[in-house]
Design a protein around this motif. Structure first.
Motif, PDB file in Angstrom:
ATOM      1  N   SER A   3      32.407  44.217  57.815  1.00 50.05           N
ATOM      2  CA  SER A   3      31.840  44.739  56.577  1.00 50.05           C
ATOM      3  C   SER A   3      32.304  43.931  55.371  1.00 50.05           C
ATOM      4  O   SER A   3      33.466  43.543  55.287  1.00 50.05           O
ATOM      5  N   ARG A   4      31.385  43.732  54.436  1.00 48.30           N
ATOM      6  CA  ARG A   4      31.753  43.039  53.195  1.00 48.30           C
ATOM      7  C   ARG A   4      32.529  43.956  52.264  1.00 48.30           C
ATOM      8  O   ARG A   4      33.395  43.511  51.529  1.00 48.30           O
ATOM      9  N   LEU A   5      32.235  45.230  52.283  1.00 49.68           N
ATOM     10  CA  LEU A   5      32.912  46.195  51.433  1.00 49.68           C
ATOM     11  C   LEU A   5      34.399  46.305  51.798  1.00 49.68           C
ATOM     12  O   LEU A   5      35.232  46.602  50.948  1.00 49.68           O
ATOM     13  N   ALA A   6      34.722  46.021  53.037  1.00 47.10           N
ATOM     14  CA  ALA A   6      36.108  46.143  53.507  1.00 47.10           C
ATOM     15  C   ALA A   6      37.041  45.217  52.731  1.00 47.10           C
ATOM     16  O   ALA A   6      38.218  45.539  52.562  1.00 47.10           O
ATOM     17  N   TYR A   7      36.534  44.086  52.246  1.00 42.57           N
ATOM     18  CA  TYR A   7      37.391  43.168  51.495  1.00 42.57           C
ATOM     19  C   TYR A   7      37.920  43.838  50.227  1.00 42.57           C
ATOM     20  O   TYR A   7      39.116  43.750  49.928  1.00 42.57           O
ATOM     21  N   GLU A   8      37.033  44.526  49.493  1.00 43.25           N
ATOM     22  CA  GLU A   8      37.459  45.204  48.275  1.00 43.25           C
ATOM     23  C   GLU A   8      38.444  46.323  48.586  1.00 43.25           C
ATOM     24  O   GLU A   8      39.427  46.527  47.865  1.00 43.25           O
ATOM     25  N   VAL A   9      38.177  47.055  49.664  1.00 40.73           N
ATOM     26  CA  VAL A   9      39.069  48.146  50.049  1.00 40.73           C
ATOM     27  C   VAL A   9      40.427  47.585  50.481  1.00 40.73           C
ATOM     28  O   VAL A   9      41.479  48.124  50.114  1.00 40.73           O
ATOM     29  N   HIS A  10      40.424  46.487  51.236  1.00 34.69           N
ATOM     30  CA  HIS A  10      41.667  45.870  51.684  1.00 34.69           C
ATOM     31  C   HIS A  10      42.453  45.311  50.492  1.00 34.69           C
ATOM     32  O   HIS A  10      43.673  45.438  50.425  1.00 34.69           O
ATOM     33  N   ASP A  11      41.735  44.745  49.543  1.00 34.02           N
ATOM     34  CA  ASP A  11      42.378  44.218  48.340  1.00 34.02           C
ATOM     35  C   ASP A  11      43.013  45.342  47.523  1.00 34.02           C
ATOM     36  O   ASP A  11      44.163  45.236  47.087  1.00 34.02           O
ATOM     37  N   ALA A  12      42.285  46.422  47.321  1.00 32.09           N
ATOM     38  CA  ALA A  12      42.835  47.563  46.583  1.00 32.09           C
ATOM     39  C   ALA A  12      44.007  48.185  47.350  1.00 32.09           C
ATOM     40  O   ALA A  12      45.015  48.577  46.763  1.00 32.09           O
ATOM     41  N   GLY A  13      43.870  48.239  48.659  1.00 33.24           N
ATOM     42  CA  GLY A  13      44.940  48.791  49.494  1.00 33.24           C
ATOM     43  C   GLY A  13      46.222  47.983  49.406  1.00 33.24           C
ATOM     44  O   GLY A  13      47.325  48.538  49.505  1.00 33.24           O
ATOM     45  N   SER A  14      46.084  46.669  49.212  1.00 29.47           N
ATOM     46  CA  SER A  14      47.290  45.843  49.086  1.00 29.47           C
ATOM     47  C   SER A  14      48.065  46.207  47.826  1.00 29.47           C
ATOM     48  O   SER A  14      49.298  46.214  47.832  1.00 29.47           O
ATOM     49  N   LYS A  15      47.354  46.546  46.790  1.00 32.97           N
ATOM     50  CA  LYS A  15      48.018  46.959  45.549  1.00 32.97           C
ATOM     51  C   LYS A  15      48.699  48.320  45.727  1.00 32.97           C
ATOM     52  O   LYS A  15      49.819  48.540  45.240  1.00 32.97           O
ATOM     53  N   VAL A  16      48.035  49.223  46.444  1.00 31.46           N
ATOM     54  CA  VAL A  16      48.622  50.530  46.729  1.00 31.46           C
ATOM     55  C   VAL A  16      49.869  50.361  47.598  1.00 31.46           C
ATOM     56  O   VAL A  16      50.904  50.986  47.348  1.00 31.46           O
ATOM     57  N   MET A  17      49.787  49.497  48.606  1.00 28.42           N
ATOM     58  CA  MET A  17      50.927  49.262  49.490  1.00 28.42           C
ATOM     59  C   MET A  17      52.101  48.679  48.712  1.00 28.42           C
ATOM     60  O   MET A  17      53.251  49.092  48.900  1.00 28.42           O
ATOM     61  N   TYR A  18      51.835  47.731  47.838  1.00 23.38           N
ATOM     62  CA  TYR A  18      52.902  47.127  47.042  1.00 23.38           C
ATOM     63  C   TYR A  18      53.520  48.171  46.103  1.00 23.38           C
ATOM     64  O   TYR A  18      54.742  48.256  45.961  1.00 23.38           O
ATOM     65  N   GLY A  19      52.674  48.984  45.497  1.00 26.52           N
ATOM     66  CA  GLY A  19      53.169  50.054  44.630  1.00 26.52           C
ATOM     67  C   GLY A  19      53.997  51.079  45.394  1.00 26.52           C
ATOM     68  O   GLY A  19      55.029  51.546  44.906  1.00 26.52           O
ATOM     69  N   ALA A  20      53.555  51.423  46.603  1.00 27.19           N
ATOM     70  CA  ALA A  20      54.312  52.372  47.424  1.00 27.19           C
ATOM     71  C   ALA A  20      55.669  51.798  47.805  1.00 27.19           C
ATOM     72  O   ALA A  20      56.675  52.519  47.843  1.00 27.19           O
ATOM     73  N   THR A  21      55.730  50.500  48.052  1.00 22.76           N
ATOM     74  CA  THR A  21      56.996  49.854  48.384  1.00 22.76           C
ATOM     75  C   THR A  21      57.926  49.852  47.177  1.00 22.76           C
ATOM     76  O   THR A  21      59.126  50.105  47.307  1.00 22.76           O
ATOM     77  N   LEU A  22      57.391  49.594  45.992  1.00 22.53           N
ATOM     78  CA  LEU A  22      58.206  49.659  44.779  1.00 22.53           C
ATOM     79  C   LEU A  22      58.695  51.088  44.510  1.00 22.53           C
ATOM     80  O   LEU A  22      59.836  51.300  44.078  1.00 22.53           O
TER      81      LEU A  22
END
Length: 121
Positions: free
Chosen positions: A31-50
């Motif tokens: 899916s092409r939409l998955a890229y945007e979701v994966h990109d947003a998820g990376s920010k959430v993951m980084y924030g959760a780690t912080l």
């Protein structure tokens, strides 16, 4: 007790964010939409780690938790930072296995934290 509960909650959030990243990574193949979701998820993951690092430092500095949580959280921050860099640079040979390691370590830390609290009750 509330400090360790917050610490456990942030660790659970981090583990869930890493799991979400693994799911959206699989969707990237279809899916092409998955890229945007994966990109947003990376920010959430980084924030959760912080947030986990912040909770670990607060729990330790106020005398409620062991400093090992701070070491674990710093280790996760280093691994997640490397994960973000390899993702941005499109190096799947490092990005994918590193993601699996991060998920495994996060799950291991989560279970270890929960089982230790059960043993001490």
């Amino acid at each position: 007790m509330a400090r360790t509960s917050f610490l456990r909650a942030t660790l659970f959030l981090q583990t869930g964010a890493v799991l979400l990243q693994a799911c959206t990574a699989g969707l990237l193949l279809s899916s092409r939409l998955a890229y945007e979701v994966h990109d947003a998820g990376s920010k959430v993951m980084y924030g959760a780690t912080l947030l986990y690092l912040t909770a670990a430092v607060l729990a330790w500095r106020t005398g409620g938790a062991s400093p090992r949580h701070v070491r674990y959280a710093l280790g996760f921050l280093v691994l997640v930072s490397a994960q973000v860099v390899t993702g941005v640079l499109h190096v799947p040979g490092v990005h994918v296995p590193l993601g699996a390691v991060i998920f495994g370590l996060s799950l291991l830390t989560l279970f270890r934290e929960n089982f230790q609290s059960v043993r001490h009750v």
